[in-house]
Design a protein around this motif. Structure first.
Motif, short mmCIF file in Angstrom:
data_model
loop_
_atom_site.label_atom_id
_atom_site.label_comp_id
_atom_site.label_asym_id
_atom_site.label_seq_id
_atom_site.Cartn_x
_atom_site.Cartn_y
_atom_site.Cartn_z
N LEU A 159 77.42 147.42 7.51
CA LEU A 159 78.35 146.21 7.30
C LEU A 159 79.85 146.40 6.82
O LEU A 159 80.74 145.62 7.15
CB LEU A 159 77.57 145.47 6.25
N TYR A 160 79.95 147.44 5.97
CA TYR A 160 81.35 147.90 5.47
C TYR A 160 82.01 148.19 6.69
O TYR A 160 83.33 148.01 6.89
CB TYR A 160 81.16 149.09 4.75
N ASP A 162 82.04 147.03 9.81
CA ASP A 162 82.49 145.92 10.31
C ASP A 162 83.62 145.16 9.93
O ASP A 162 84.23 144.63 10.34
CB ASP A 162 81.15 144.93 10.67
N SER A 163 83.60 145.26 8.30
CA SER A 163 84.64 144.53 7.71
C SER A 163 85.97 145.37 7.78
O SER A 163 87.15 144.76 7.93
CB SER A 163 84.21 144.53 6.15
N GLU A 166 87.88 144.93 10.78
CA GLU A 166 88.43 143.63 10.94
C GLU A 166 89.80 143.21 10.07
O GLU A 166 90.27 142.26 9.83
CB GLU A 166 87.48 142.35 10.68
N ILE A 167 89.98 144.40 9.43
CA ILE A 167 91.17 144.16 8.63
C ILE A 167 92.58 143.92 9.00
O ILE A 167 92.80 144.39 10.52
CB ILE A 167 91.38 145.28 7.36
N GLN A 193 91.65 143.35 0.84
CA GLN A 193 91.31 142.52 1.87
C GLN A 193 89.74 142.92 1.73
O GLN A 193 88.93 142.18 2.34
CB GLN A 193 91.79 143.53 3.17
N LEU A 194 89.16 144.04 1.15
CA LEU A 194 87.85 144.48 1.39
C LEU A 194 87.03 144.23 0.21
O LEU A 194 85.74 144.18 0.31
CB LEU A 194 87.64 145.89 1.90
N ILE A 197 84.41 141.12 0.30
CA ILE A 197 83.68 141.39 1.07
C ILE A 197 82.57 142.44 0.65
O ILE A 197 81.33 142.13 0.99
CB ILE A 197 84.10 141.70 2.35
N PHE A 198 83.06 143.44 0.19
CA PHE A 198 82.29 144.55 -0.20
C PHE A 198 81.29 144.21 -1.16
O PHE A 198 80.01 144.38 -1.38
CB PHE A 198 83.17 145.93 -0.65
N SER A 200 80.24 141.01 -1.95
CA SER A 200 79.30 140.13 -1.24
C SER A 200 78.12 141.07 -0.65
O SER A 200 76.93 140.70 -0.75
CB SER A 200 80.10 139.26 -0.47
N ILE A 201 78.56 141.77 0.01
CA ILE A 201 77.65 142.73 0.77
C ILE A 201 76.75 143.36 -0.20
O ILE A 201 75.46 143.84 -0.09
CB ILE A 201 78.17 143.76 1.77
#
Length: 268
Positions: A159-160, A162-163, A166-167, A193-194, A197-198, A200-201
């Motif tokens: 999942l990391y 994928d994030s 997409e940066i 940016q990450l 998201i990180f 949340s994952i």
């Protein structure tokens, strides 16, 4: 007739496709039903099922509300601690692997080798990791933390990656043009940016690890799983009821809290 209705009537019909899929599903369903056998269900089995149901309705309240080292609250706290620490360990170890697996960060050969490693890590079930670490560290919560940490790396890294892929790379190109160092690009271009998201994952994985930590006790890796299986083997269904009630309440609370935190992180 409206435009929407005309488009609906003009849409191609796939009756043959639908009938074929339905036929295949019905065959698979019928074949699966033939594997079900009720020969082993006798009066003894029905009596055990009745005792299980009675135990769930009449739990051992002393075990549920006591605060000794063998009580449900203490074991639940231990399970949460195993899941939390394991998630932190897995999340930290997954970050460098994720960057090494991202095709927009490293050359493709390095990326593919790292991805193969992550696939291998994800392939091994958590219970197998648990049995391996118990041999190394001995039974207890520490083996559970290591098991949760290693088994979390595969999913978190995927999942990391994928994030990371997409940066917005234009930000990094702009920072390079003004002479920013690699550290400055990571600190001010990538991390902002990450980070959300990180986080949340990680919260999502912690929610999953709570369930895994509950099961790891079955192999001696700490938590509430071992008392649960011992109570079931001893036919102490009132204790089983107490443990399951505590688990359900804890999972519901964690589910609500994690969903709120993740929604705030996504909105933020």
């Amino acid at each position: 007739m409206t435009t929407l209705e005309r488009q609906l009537h003009a849409a191609p019909r796939h009756h043959r496709y639908v009938l074929t899929v339905t036929f295949i599903v019905m065959i698979l369903f019928t074949w699966s039903v033939t594997a079900i056998s009720f020969k082993s269900v006798d009066e003894t089995g029905l009596k055990i099922a009745s005792n299980i149901f009675k135990g769930l309705l009449n739990p051992d309240l002393n075990l549920l509300f006591n605060f000794s080292t063998q009580s449900v609250p203490y074991l639940l706290v231990e399970t949460v601690a195993i899941a939390f620490l394991g998630t932190i360990v897995g999340a930290i170890l997954a970050i460098p692997l994720a960057f090494l697996a991202a095709t927009n960060i490293v050359p493709r050969p390095v990326s593919w080798v790292t991805r193969l490693l992550l696939i291998f890590i994800r392939t091994i079930p958590a219970l197998v990791y648990g049995l391996m670490f118990i041999r190394v560290t001995g039974p207890g919560p520490f083996a559970g933390v290591l098991t949760i940490g290693i088994s979390s790396i595969g999913m978190l890294s995927k999942l990391y990656v994928d994030s990371i892929e997409e940066i917005d790379t234009k930000v990094l190109e702009s920072m390079t043009s003004i002479g920013c160092t690699t550290f400055e690009k990571i600190r001010y271009g990538i991390i902002p940016q990450l980070l959300s998201i990180f986080m949340s994952i990680m919260i999502y994985r912690f929610d999953m690890n709570m369930r895994d930590a509950s099961v790891l006790g079955l192999v001696g890796a700490g938590g509430i799983g071992a008392p649960l299986i011992f109570a079931m083997r001893g036919y102490k269904w009132d204790q089983v009821g107490s443990i399951l009630i505590g688990l359900v309440i804890l999972i519901l609370i964690i589910e609500l809290v994690s969903n709120k935190l993740r929604s705030k992180l996504v909105k933020g």
